[in-house]
Design an enzyme around this catalytic site. Structure first.
Site, PDB file in Angstrom:
ATOM      1  N   TRP A 321      15.446  11.448  39.935  1.00  0.00           N
ATOM      2  CA  TRP A 321      16.476  10.918  40.366  1.00  0.00           C
ATOM      3  C   TRP A 321      17.069   9.764  39.449  1.00  0.00           C
ATOM      4  CZ3 TRP A 321      20.124   8.344  42.443  1.00  0.00           C
ATOM      5  CH2 TRP A 321      21.482   8.850  42.493  1.00  0.00           C
ATOM      6  N   HIS A 322      15.841   9.160  40.555  1.00  0.00           N
ATOM      7  CA  HIS A 322      16.326   7.057  40.047  1.00  0.00           C
ATOM      8  C   HIS A 322      16.244   6.503  38.335  1.00  0.00           C
ATOM      9  CE1 HIS A 322      16.798   7.521  44.174  1.00  0.00           C
ATOM     10  NE2 HIS A 322      16.850   6.722  44.629  1.00  0.00           N
ATOM     11  N   GLY A 323      15.607   7.482  38.346  1.00  0.00           N
ATOM     12  CA  GLY A 323      15.049   6.942  36.628  1.00  0.00           C
ATOM     13  C   GLY A 323      14.104   7.497  35.805  1.00  0.00           C
ATOM     14  N   PHE A 456      20.599   3.581  37.298  1.00  0.00           N
ATOM     15  CA  PHE A 456      20.282   4.443  37.938  1.00  0.00           C
ATOM     16  C   PHE A 456      21.743   6.179  37.151  1.00  0.00           C
ATOM     17  CE2 PHE A 456      17.813   2.395  41.232  1.00  0.00           C
ATOM     18  CZ  PHE A 456      17.206   2.260  41.014  1.00  0.00           C
TER      19      PHE A 456
END
Lengths: 456, 362
Positions: A321-323, A456
């Site tokens: 989800w962060h990248g 993000f």
């Protein structure tokens, strides 16, 4: 637009604030909040306002359809379709290039066309807002609003639009219902207090640490062991003060519009085990992952083995989800393993004195941040190697960074969290908030920087 | 101030509706008082010479104003026969060394971020002081003719120099913005620091507190860096790294020469040649690693150097100026270590530059 910019502080916010409190009715206030969210978002790139509007409208319609439909199967159909659409948009914009690159690397014959996909700012956050809303409606945890303006105001609420906290509709439902009430001194005091503390965290602490470690990490191969540790610890504090600063500012802005945005950090570096850490760090994300991913996967209700699998799935997806990068996946997997290990050894772990558990947890988290900050495994490997004294370089170690790291260690262990403070509505405290704001502005003037979590 | 806030959802926000705006008004009033106070103090002390104040010492140099005063004193002690124009990158050309080679008494009138219009204004102003230089050295920075910048605000606020030039439409439009920017800049920590430093220097003059200082002939000294070198703690790599972001900002919008700026340079050359002066144009470069960095970042630093060469070649052909391409180290024998940061040569490279510049018989 970022909170620590002149355009926000001296144009956008005063105008929106004035218009909002001049308006008397709920509908007008919703309209102002929604419109301001789109202006705030569109200031970065107006073309993606359409995407935000599409996501908002589809989830709004889907939620109403779910609520109106008695058939479980039809409700599920709406739910799956709507969530799939949200995830499809997120997946395309955030992960297409990542996916295509990896397919090309693994199977060149199946190479996907390279597209110039721009990642819309905040898409990870507002997608989670809309998904949580639909799921909550489907599970009857919340009644869907029939007021489109209210829903648009919720999704596009500018304090939390692009970098969270991830606010669930039910968390601010009451405040939205009473949006037409007058502004009180307590709310103003909390709003100003939270905002000023957040601004100080960001521009005085995080930005200064960032300015010291970024040049070091550009030549990470040359890090000395001391430099590698200071860079890791520096980033540990930079990320915390940057993101918690942003969250505090969002909470403060929320109060100034009569909306109580939930807490996102609770002294995370005082955690005594990995599980405790995730109850304290980016709480809105960890609880979201818990409620909308881990528990639906079965949580810890399907046996020990499945619990570990669920933990790993949740944390790997949380990392992703962060990248769109394997380092984020690895970071998620690393925390999944930590959580699993802690769970497996919980009995033995509890026997250690609290300061020892706290120190070990902190150390594990710091190592995790090395993965998180690294742009490649090569960088992460080299950085960790330097931390362990393998192949040390001779990078210049700024004394200022050592000082910040020491101060950071003291601060995260001894200073109260912003949420532990009570922001008094007395006049003399207003003077303190103003002095804090003024000093922070003296520091930030001419040095605008973006928040780390904007990416993000 | 420490006690726990009510849990979310448990207690509503306490509404104190009377007097409703008490906290907000106090907050805004305090901010207003602080801003007005800081602006008042900054304007009164005027540590950077932004507002024409003369009472307190300047800690951040405004070379235009400072060198005007120095020039008049220097001229009072003897004729000025040679003039150095340029930016901070030309400030290390030492007048005494130039005299050794030429026998002429030079004044270094290079100014920070000097561009085509600065050179013309300064030359005209120097002529108005009743002097006629026999040699004019123009240090042309890579970006000195670039199109993306208006006139420097220090030139704009300098009435005497500004009067030497024709009005600039771009600057006229940007005037208000620059005025606001000048006041806004006073609300920054470095400005507060400079204000305190200025007050400290006023109470106890001490050159060692300054980063830069001019000698009476306009030659630049870097007291801090010189001190660091003497103590052997000077770190060129660190200084280069610290200086690169500023250069990136400077070169960010480059691409073509601004016709007005080229025309102003040409007017200067024509006037000097008409006055019988020898004109030497040296293209001053950056540290090699800076050029590599700026090229890697996609700036047009190389393209702008090519443009400058073409402009100088044209002036050479039409006005007989002498040209020296010192945008790379080779032509003057410069070294990679002979620098103070990513853009400014030290005494060693400056001496080599001067020698190469004056090697040709006057």
């Amino acid at each position: 637009m970022v909170f620590n910019s002149d355009i926000f502080l001296f144009a956008f916010f005063p105008i929106v604030f004035t218009l909002f409190w001049l308006a008397r009715t709920r509908q007008v206030r919703f309209a102002i909040l929604a419109a301001s969210g789109y202006v705030f978002y569109g200031y970065w790139d107006w073309r993606f306002c359409g995407l935000l509007a599409f996501s908002t409208l589809t989830s709004f319609v889907a939620a109403l359809a779910i609520a109106r439909t008695p058939s479980v199967r039809t409700r599920r159909g709406w739910l799956v379709a709507s969530v799939a659409l949200d995830l499809g948009i997120l997946g395309f914009f955030k992960y297409y290039n990542f996916f295509a690159d990896n397919v090309t690397a693994v199977a060149p014959g199946w190479a996907l066309p390279a597209l110039r996909v721009v990642l819309p700012v905040g898409i990870s956050f507002y997608t989670f807002h809309t998904i949580s809303y639909i799921v909550d409606v489907a599970q009857e945890r919340v009644r869907p609003t029939r007021n489109l303006l209210e829903y648009m105001a919720y999704v596009a609420l500018f304090p939390q639009l692009v970098a969270g906290p991830i606010v669930r509709y039910k968390q601010i439902e009451d405040d939205l219902a009473r949006i037409d009430r007058p502004l009180g001194n307590d709310a103003i005091a909390r709003g100003l207090g939270f905002f000023v503390v957040g601004l100080i965290k960001k521009v005085v602490i995080a930005d200064h640490i960032g300015a010291l470690i970024d040049p070091m990490l550009r030549s990470y191969d040359n890090l000395s062991p001391g430099g590698a540790w200071c860079a890791a610890l520096g980033y540990t504090f930079q990320l915390y003060y940057d993101f918690s600063g942003y969250s505090d500012m969002a909470v403060g802005l929320g109060h100034l519009f009569g909306i109580r945005i939930p807490q996102n950090f609770n002294a995370p570096y005082r955690a005594v085990d990995p599980s405790d850490f995730w109850r304290r760090w980016h709480m809105s994300l960890s609880t979201w992952l818990r409620d909308y991913l881990y528990i639906p996967l079965g949580g810890n209700r399907r046996g020990e083995g499945r619990t570990y699998v669920n933990l790993m799935i949740t944390m790997v997806l949380g990392g992703l989800w962060h990248g769109a990068s394997w380092t984020f996946v690895a970071w998620g997997a690393y925390h999944g393993l930590l959580l699993a290990f802690f769970r497996a050894t919980a009995g033995a772990w509890e026997r250690f004195p609290s300061p020892v558990r706290r120190a070990i947890t902190f150390l594990c988290v710091v190592v995790g941040w090395v993965l998180f900050r690294s742009t490649s495994f090569e960088m992460a490997g080299t950085w960790v190697a330097r931390m362990t004294g393998i192949g040390g370089g001779n990078e210049f170690l700024p004394l200022a960074l050592v000082t910040w790291v020491l101060l950071g260690l003291v601060a995260v262990n001894a200073m109260p969290e912003t949420w532990d403070l009570t922001f008094s509505p007395r006049r003399r405290w207003a003077v303190v908030y103003a002095v804090g704001f003024f000093l922070a502005y003296l520091v930030m003037n001419g040095h605008q920087s973006v928040f780390l979590y904007y990416q993000f | 101030m420490v006690s726990r806030q009510p849990e979310l959802g448990s207690v509503g926000i306490t509404l104190i509706t009377r007097p409703r705006a008490r906290v907000g008004v106090t907050f805004l009033a305090t901010i207003a008082v602080l801003v007005v106070s800081q602006v008042f103090v900054a304007r009164s002390v005027d540590p950077r010479g932004d507002f024409g104040g003369r009472r307190f010492p300047k800690v951040v140099y405004d070379a235009r104003a400072q060198k005007q005063a120095l020039f008049q004193k220097y001229l009072a002690r003897g004729p000025v026969e040679g003039l150095v124009l340029g930016s901070s990158r030309s400030m290390k050309l030492r007048p005494s060394e130039l005299k050794e080679h030429s026998g002429l008494r030079f004044f270094n009138f290079a100014v920070d971020l000097g561009q085509g219009e600065d050179f013309l204004a300064i030359y005209r102003w120097v002529r108005e002081q009743g002097t006629r230089p026999k040699v004019v050295v123009i240090g042309l920075d890579t970006e000195a003719l670039a199109s993306d910048r208006p006139r420097h605000w220090k030139l704009e606020k300098n009435r005497e120099l500004r009067a030497m030039l024709e009005p600039d439409p771009i600057t006229a439009l940007a005037g208000m913005r620059m005025w606001v920017a000048r006041y806004k800049e006073t609300l920054s920590l470095p400005y507060v620091g400079d204000t305190l430093l200025s007050l400290r220097l006023w109470l106890r003059p001490h050159e060692d507190l300054l980063n830069v200082a001019f000698q009476t002939d306009g030659y630049l000294r870097y007291p801090r860096w010189e001190r660091e070198r003497a103590r052997r703690v000077f770190d060129l790599d660190r200084e280069i790294q610290a200086c690169l972001p500023g250069q990136l900002k400077l070169f960010g919008g480059l691409g073509r020469a601004r016709p007005e700026r080229v025309a102003e340079l040409e007017r200067l050359v024509a006037a000097a040649r008409n006055d019988g002066a020898i004109v030497k144009i040296l293209m001053i470069g950056l540290h090699p690693s800076t050029v590599r960095f700026l090229t890697a970042k996609g700036t047009a630093v190389e393209a702008q150097t090519v443009i400058n060469r073409a402009v100088v070649e044209d002036l050479k052909r039409r006005y007989g100026v002498e040209s020296y391409d010192f945008s790379v180290l080779g032509p003057y024998g410069g070294t990679k270590t002979g620098w103070y940061d990513c853009a400014h040569v030290d005494e060693t490279n400056a001496t080599l530059m001067t020698r190469a510049l004056m090697a040709r018989v006057l």
